[in-house]
Scaffold this motif. Structure first.
Motif, PDB file in Angstrom:
ATOM      1  N   THR A  71       0.827  -1.199   0.000  1.00  0.00           N
ATOM      2  CA  THR A  71       0.000   0.000   0.000  1.00  0.00           C
ATOM      3  C   THR A  71       0.866   1.256   0.000  1.00  0.00           C
ATOM      4  N   ARG A 124       2.968   5.775  -7.346  1.00  0.00           N
ATOM      5  CA  ARG A 124       1.954   5.806  -8.418  1.00  0.00           C
ATOM      6  C   ARG A 124       2.047   7.058  -9.283  1.00  0.00           C
ATOM      7  N   SER A 138       0.767   0.486 -10.809  1.00  0.00           N
ATOM      8  CA  SER A 138      -0.553   0.963 -11.208  1.00  0.00           C
ATOM      9  C   SER A 138      -1.628   0.655 -10.181  1.00  0.00           C
ATOM     10  N   SER A 139      -1.390  -0.337  -9.316  1.00  0.00           N
ATOM     11  CA  SER A 139      -2.408  -0.745  -8.346  1.00  0.00           C
ATOM     12  C   SER A 139      -1.713  -1.495  -7.216  1.00  0.00           C
ATOM     13  N   ILE A 140      -2.436  -1.777  -6.133  1.00  0.00           N
ATOM     14  CA  ILE A 140      -1.819  -2.543  -5.047  1.00  0.00           C
ATOM     15  C   ILE A 140      -1.440  -3.950  -5.517  1.00  0.00           C
ATOM     16  N   TYR A 183       2.640   1.698  -3.330  1.00  0.00           N
ATOM     17  CA  TYR A 183       1.673   2.171  -4.322  1.00  0.00           C
ATOM     18  C   TYR A 183       1.463   3.676  -4.173  1.00  0.00           C
TER      19      TYR A 183
END
Lengths: 375, 375, 375, 375
Positions: A166, A173, A181-183, A169
């Motif tokens: 997390t 990001r 791009s995402s967790i 990210y």
């Protein structure tokens, strides 16, 4: 009363079956038969995925895999047929491994899979390698007895991985919208980092991302050290347990120790270590320093003095002279046939004087009955 | 006098509350309720960061997260309300974890954060996984008791990292002014190298830089081995301590051992190991080799001989026949309800003869009172 | 006769110097003074290598570094001046570390080095972190006592690295003449591989090269495991030794144990653990489960029952009630000033009955002299 | 009767040969002669593969390698010639290592290999480093005694690697037909991943491939921890064994302990640790805290009090005053020539009171015979 016949470990792996059925069952269960089949089978399967091999030798490869599957099917059938309780034998974990080795490839071909894909199922043969492994039970015992702290560390692993993903990210990001791009995308980076694998396909570039990265690496090393620490302390106890049980089974059946109480027997079982020797293997060599004596539990050994071979039978012992006099071995001793011996290390031998005067007394009384120069 | 009622571990996790409030408190505290909520919540949060999910299901995702936060808020309220000292309960570490699970997401939305960002706060739910973990206290004890040598190795880690970064910066700043532009830039390389992660995003190319690199890798392995070594030796002591305490709590309450002095009780607590069984779980199976006997501490077990089920109650024991005769188990024993047993391993059983003749005497006198063939 | 005054560990870190010179010496040696200086100094040095910082704040950075070096020079002078044997003190390893912290930066500037380069010498301040570390001696003892097997593994490391580099050079020089141009070039690959760092800047691509690579990785893991194993077994012994020595020093000076022989004292020193508490720190809390009792070695503690504070002085003990009755603590106890206590864990307390009836007798006779409800 | 003359460890590495042949044999076997030759030889061989070196100094390099090979040939010849049983000596493992160091380079040149390739055979010199290593036998003993569980983990390693390669091949062959073209190609990825090396030359990109990858990394860490755990627990036992044997050999030959039974001797051998000192090395320093006393096994030491040097001979002891009074050392003691001492640590010294009153009695009776102030 505590020293009735042990059943485990009594056979020295020699065929003991008296009927044809029993001998067949033993043969079918023997790892010497199965292991080469497994290794050849897996080699064929692995090599068969090389595009050039697959194209040229497709028939040979598939034929080999089918033959090996057939061989395992026969072994499976023999085992079931030759076992006493057939219904029970057919549902045992061993039988399921047998079935997984025999059935999947022909079944896959039958339902229309391509030969190349069907051959891949040969990987299931590898399961047999695990079943044959004698010390695997020991490893499993350790994992089971420490599953609580191991799981505890695994949970810490999971929680740290989730938090780090997390944070990574959030940190990356903006700078790397593709890589983080995402967790879930950040999770892959975290796992490769916390295990210190570090592919380098994604790396943090922001300052905060690198702080997260460094922390994850150090946490990974710490978690791994915790795991190793838990396993190390538990292995120590299990290895002692295994040695004691193995030794106890043999010690209680030796006539030499018949007069001793079970307290002394437990002490002796703790001190001695079981060792098996193949026929004609040297056990001690003349001229070498002697750091242990041996009690013969089963089989026969021969003391080689010059051209003479003096036989020693089960229940006798040798090698004590070198220990008492701290001199090199004065004779070579070889196993006459398969022999199971109990080894008494010099450290434990010297320890004996204080803890087990009975055993020393047995050695000395036997020694005085024998002629000199035998050892 | 040393064996008054223990409070810990007496309940077998069965609901013991008599009032509605007590039962509610137990329910709210039960991990079976919370853990699935936590896992589902985190899964939703993680998946919700995938751009395609976030775009399509924004409302569903945010709704789910809010619902889970609401559920935790309810659990938190129930716990505070049902506890005796409400003010104290509200300030406990557990309550703070509860609050961190319930409040942040709605608060973030209230202060105007985007829904996608607010959902990220669901990561705080992971803290609950740590609180529920029973062996976590053990890991913490080890870390605390060895914090001095662990910190000492951490300091060595820091000092080596600083020196290596400075040297790498000196060695590489000419050849790679981009990658090693400053000591902070070199620090990132050093940390990835000393933890043997090795991304490869920066690697030394000068001879001296590579000597530094190789030294850092080897130092990293050495530091890690030191860490593992410290933890391993400390874990061993803590695991023994935990087993002893658990066993002691049960041993002192067994009527069977009432006559023994506290020295013998401490010895027995060291030898026995507590094991819990769910209802209808087999404890020993007929025909299997017997490597332990069991004392029933709580609950009831049933010996299955053919169609008969002979019940054994708390305070009784079974499995000793297989140990004494080294024969396979002659009956299957299953837990009738939830049962807490004390296991005595064969190694310790044989050890007893010398160390605790009292326990053997208890087993033999009980044995002669019972009918044969029960075990 | 074995229990004369110990000198070590008697002072609780309180200033004991009576003259101005002694107090100054203590002040100059105190880590609380030096550590922040070291950390700030290194931070300045590290940040000062960032090109943008170096360009803008060159004067501030160099000034800070010179100031810190000057501060260390003053501390060094005070230490030498205040020590009894000045000539000896000036040549001690500690003094050399002091000198390396004070002299190099001004010297470098004096001989004409650039300010940016001179500041890099601030890395030498990190040496002070190692000197201040109390458990560092423990780590060194372990490394020294096991240097033979550790060196043995290091030699294996070297030999495997050399062989693997030669083989990798042979395998890859055709396919990748650039990356594996010589054995020194292959050595870099081998070291990054055997330590499992794996930058990926050079990877084998031939079949034989990959077999070498895989073998090197597995050998690396094995060597590392050997290292960890050696260190783990040695640490265990050293940690026990440290605890015993620390505890012995305190135990022999407690009037409570005066009547006991040195065998019993050694036993007690093995069971007790020294713990230091800062003023007003809670030692036990009312309502918590009690898993240890405490003997007061130095300082004073206060038992808090309601509004009352009952003082307990050195030589007294508390917490035994919770151990004997397995009940939660019935009072909170806090350290009144700095206090050194001996902790007796519940496991060892229960062990006592068999091994040290004398200690139990002391506890009971003291208990009966005291009024009830104190604990 | 258990304390006859030990042969091992009696010589302090001093030349003991009386004839020219014996002295020559000792010289030829001495590591101080061989080790520099080996290190120089390997350095020449390694540097000689650098293209620029190879081109410019080809003759010098080849000449050096041939000279070193010739030196080893001479050493080999001397060893065979000077040994009693020449035929046996020529076939010993040591002789084979000697032969591999002498013959291959000239042989390769004789059969027409290029000089550059022939020089590569110098890598065989590294084998000598292993043979000279004293603790190597210890490492081998550990590996041998735990070969069963170690092999068990290695089998798990193999099976997991095979399964993971098959799964990774299935997961990635669509997305990356180049990198994961076959199971052998996937095997390379799996090995670099399971050992956490992680080159990053191939990485999974599909979701399923990454799940396989993460699982492999975690399995790799677990297997490695198992390995470390097995080795750690076994090393502990072997290190104790080695110390006991070394100490026993010395203890039984000390006249001081002549009156003691072998139980007491075994106890003493467990407590004492052998340490060797070079001439004029300080053993204890005046003013330092005393944490051990010493028994002189061989050689002579000198107690330095002011300008006086009081000699102490084999069989005497010193340092006990500091242990008894917990005071700093009151004199410096240096080794007069090469000296072998037995160290008794303070922890064991305090332990003695309970376990070995005989040894304390010996120390006290000796002490009263000596004049005060000597220690």
């Amino acid at each position: 009363m505590l020293m009735q016949k042990g059943t485990k470990g009594a056979s020295l792996d020699m065929p003991t079956g008296s009927t044809f059925k029993e001998r067949l069952a033993e043969l079918a269960a023997h790892p010497r038969l199965e292991r080469p089949l497994v290794l050849v089978g897996i080699a064929v399967m692995v090599v068969g995925t090389l595009p050039e091999m697959s194209a040229t030798y497709a028939l040979v490869l598939t034929g080999s895999c089918l033959s090996i599957a057939a061989a395992f099917a026969i072994l499976y059938a023999v085992r079931i047929w030759s076992s006493e309780h057939r219904a029970m034998a057919a549902r045992s974990p061993a039988a399921i491994v047998d079935l997984l080795a025999a059935a999947p490839i022909p079944l896959a071909l039958a339902v229309g899979a391509s030969a190349a894909d069907a051959r891949l199922l040969g990987i299931l043969w590898a399961l047999k390698l695990i079943r044959q492994n004698p010390a695997f039970a020991l490893v499993l015992r350790v994992l089971r007895s420490e599953r609580q702290p191991l799981l505890s560390v695994a949970t810490a692993f999971l929680v740290i991985t989730l938090f780090a993903s997390t944070l990574a990210y959030l940190a990356e990001r903006q700078a790397q919208p593709e890589a983080f791009s995402s967790i879930p995308a950040a999770l892959w980076w975290t796992v490769t980092t916390i295990t210190t694998t570090g592919y380098g396909d994604k790396t943090p570039i922001s300052f905060f991302g690198r702080v997260v990265g460094g922390s994850v690496m150090i946490a990974g090393i710490g978690l791994f050290a915790l795991w190793a620490g838990i396993l190390a302390s538990s292995f120590s106890a299990e290895l002692k347990r295994r040695d004691f049980l193995e030794s106890w089974d043999v010690v209680v059946r030796l006539p030499l120790f018949r007069g001793l109480g079970s307290a002394a027997l437990a002490e002796i079982a703790r001190l001695l270590k079981v060792e098996n020797f193949a026929p004609d293997t040297p056990i001690v060599r003349a001229g070498q320093p002697g750091d242990s004596m041996y009690f013969i539990a089963e089989g026969e050994v021969a003391v080689v003095v010059g051209d003479q071979r003096i036989p020693l039978k089960a229940g006798q012992f040798f090698g004590e002279a070198a220990l008492i006099a701290s001199a090199p071995r004065n004779a070579t001793v070889v196993a006459a046939g398969r022999a199971r011996l109990l080894r008494l290390d010099v450290v434990e031998f010297r320890d004996l004087a204080s803890r087990l005067p009975e055993l020393l007394a047995i050695i000395h009384s036997e020694d005085s009955r024998r002629k000199p120069g035998e050892d």
